[in-house]
Each structure stands twice: as C-alpha cells, then as structure tokens.
Scaffold this motif. Structure first.
Motif: not given
Length: 273
Positions: A19-33
């Motif tokens: 998403s536009r809100k998060y695409r440049h932040l490199g948030i770990p996928a495991e956090t969202v999972r």
C-alpha cells in the motif's frame, strides 16, 4: 512438479505492505503475519482480521508521531560530521529528534537525562534500544565510552538505515537492525536495555506480551519509560502506567527505581541482582 507451498496470509500481507502508506518502510512481513494470525486465532473473520491487523499496524508504526525526511537527514548528518565542530553534529541530531513527538518531548531535559539514569544503572558499555525510533540520536548526550556498543531495533527500514549511518559516522559499529523484537527478542547481554514509550502500544498489539518479551531479554537493567500524561497534556496517565509496569513484573524478583523526568516516567528495573 510439486507446487511451491504458499505461506498463510501471503495475499493479505502483500496487500498491506504494498500500500502507498507502507510500501517504502520495509516493514518485516512476519510482523504483519503475526498480527493476522493473532486476529484469526481470536475468532475474527478474514475481513475483520484484515481490518484489525491494519489498525494495530497503524498503532505500531505510529505515523502520527512524525518522522524526518530520511534522505535529507542522511545528507545533513554527512555534512555535520564533515565539520570540525562537534556542536554541528549535536545540532543536526537535535533537529532530527525534534521531528518525532516521542524524542521531541525529551529534548528540554536531554542534558540531565542520562546522568540521572546512569546514577541508577551505572554507565553502560553495551546498550540495547528496543523499538528505538530516533532515540539513538541522543548518543552525543549520553557520555558513553568510545568502545561502547549500541544495538538498536526498529521495524522501519529507512529509520534503521539512518541510524546505521549515524553510528558509522560516530565511529561505532553499525548495530541498528530491522527486527520485530516481540517475535525475536535480542539475545546479546546488555548492561542497559531501553524500551521507551512503547510498552502501552505493545499491550494494544497483544495483551500480556510485555512480560513474555521482558523476561526473554538478557540485560542487567531494563529501562522502561511511559508518558506521564497524554500528548495533549490534558490527561494524567501516571497511575495507569505504573499499573502496567508493576502488573507486568508481577512476582518476579526484580527491583524498580522510578524517575520522572519532564513528562516521562522512567522505570529502572534491575533484572539481574
């Protein structure tokens, strides 16, 4: 040929992180999972789980607290360290910390903050800074030995990159890391571990998770801070924050010394008598 196995929630994770809100932040996928799994395990429908996970991620990333322009910040640090006057570095760090509400509130008290903390914990040689945001930029005020190691953890990649640049320019190992500390608590032995203005947000992520994370740490002192009042200053939160800290510690044989410095309560928790 067997079809590659798809991990759970791949589509939802992709939807959120692209998403536009998060695409440049490199948030770990495991956090969202983890957020999605916890929601589904609680009985939420797929639609509710996605909505609730997005809400919790918003609280974790806390964009309302502010951020500097990271490319401009990296350029400003590079220019400041190229100058012979160390005050130039302090000024840039001050300006960058003023871009984030958490560190901005701390600035008027910065000169006296660390001497007060070290009077309780002793001067550390190894620091671990959890969910650190921009707090490591306070290093010029900490008075640490030149060979002290500063580990910093966050789930915001541009922030981690900025902190590693700062540590390198400071002549220290670049020990900032993109890591979800709840899913993977640091295991280095630290003299002091900071967990500043985050414990209440972690409770919103998962009730009771602070105790699990705190007890997994390998640290002599855990310094937890929480806001003594709301961001607007209208609501006193001190007793609520004390209840959170002391209920988390429970029956553990840890001792606590409290300091209120400005609008922030610091709980200096001795975990290894």
């Amino acid at each position: 040929m067997p079809t590659p196995r798809t991990l759970p929630f791949e589509a939802e994770i992709e939807q959120i992180l692209s998403s536009r809100k998060y695409r440049h932040l490199g948030i770990p996928a495991e956090t969202v999972r983890d957020l999605l799994e916890k929601e589904r395990a609680s009985g939420a429908s797929p639609k509710e789980a996605l909505k609730n996970a997005k809400h919790k991620l918003h609280n974790l990333m806390a964009p309302y607290l502010g951020d500097p322009d990271y490319p401009a910040a990296e350029a400003a640090l590079q220019a400041a360290f190229a100058q012979p006057d160390p005050q130039a570095v302090r000024q840039v760090c001050w300006d960058l910390m003023s871009a984030h509400a958490s560190t901005r509130e701390r600035l008027p008290h910065l000169d006296g903050l660390y001497p007060q903390l070290w009077a309780v914990t002793g001067q550390p040689r190894v620091i671990s800074d959890l969910a650190c945001a921009l707090h490591p930029l306070g290093l010029p005020w900490m008075g640490l030995p030149a060979d002290a190691h500063y580990h910093a953890y966050d789930i915001h990649q541009p922030r981690v990159a900025l902190l590693n640049q700062f540590l390198r320019l400071s002549g220290r190992p670049p020990l900032a890391e993109l890591r979800d500390i709840l899913l993977q608590p640091p295991d280095e032995l630290a003299d002091v571990t900071f967990f500043l203005k985050e414990a209440h947000r972690f409770e919103q992520r998962e009730r009771g998770c602070n105790r699990r994370m705190w007890t997994a740490l390998n640290t002599r002192w855990l310094v937890v801070s929480l806001p003594a009042s709301s961001l607007t200053g209208r609501h006193d939160l001190a007793e609520q924050q004390r209840k959170l800290v002391y209920s988390t510690i429970g029956e553990l044989p840890w001792t606590v010394q409290e300091l209120q410095i400005g609008p922030e309560i610091f709980f200096c928790i001795h975990t290894q008598p």
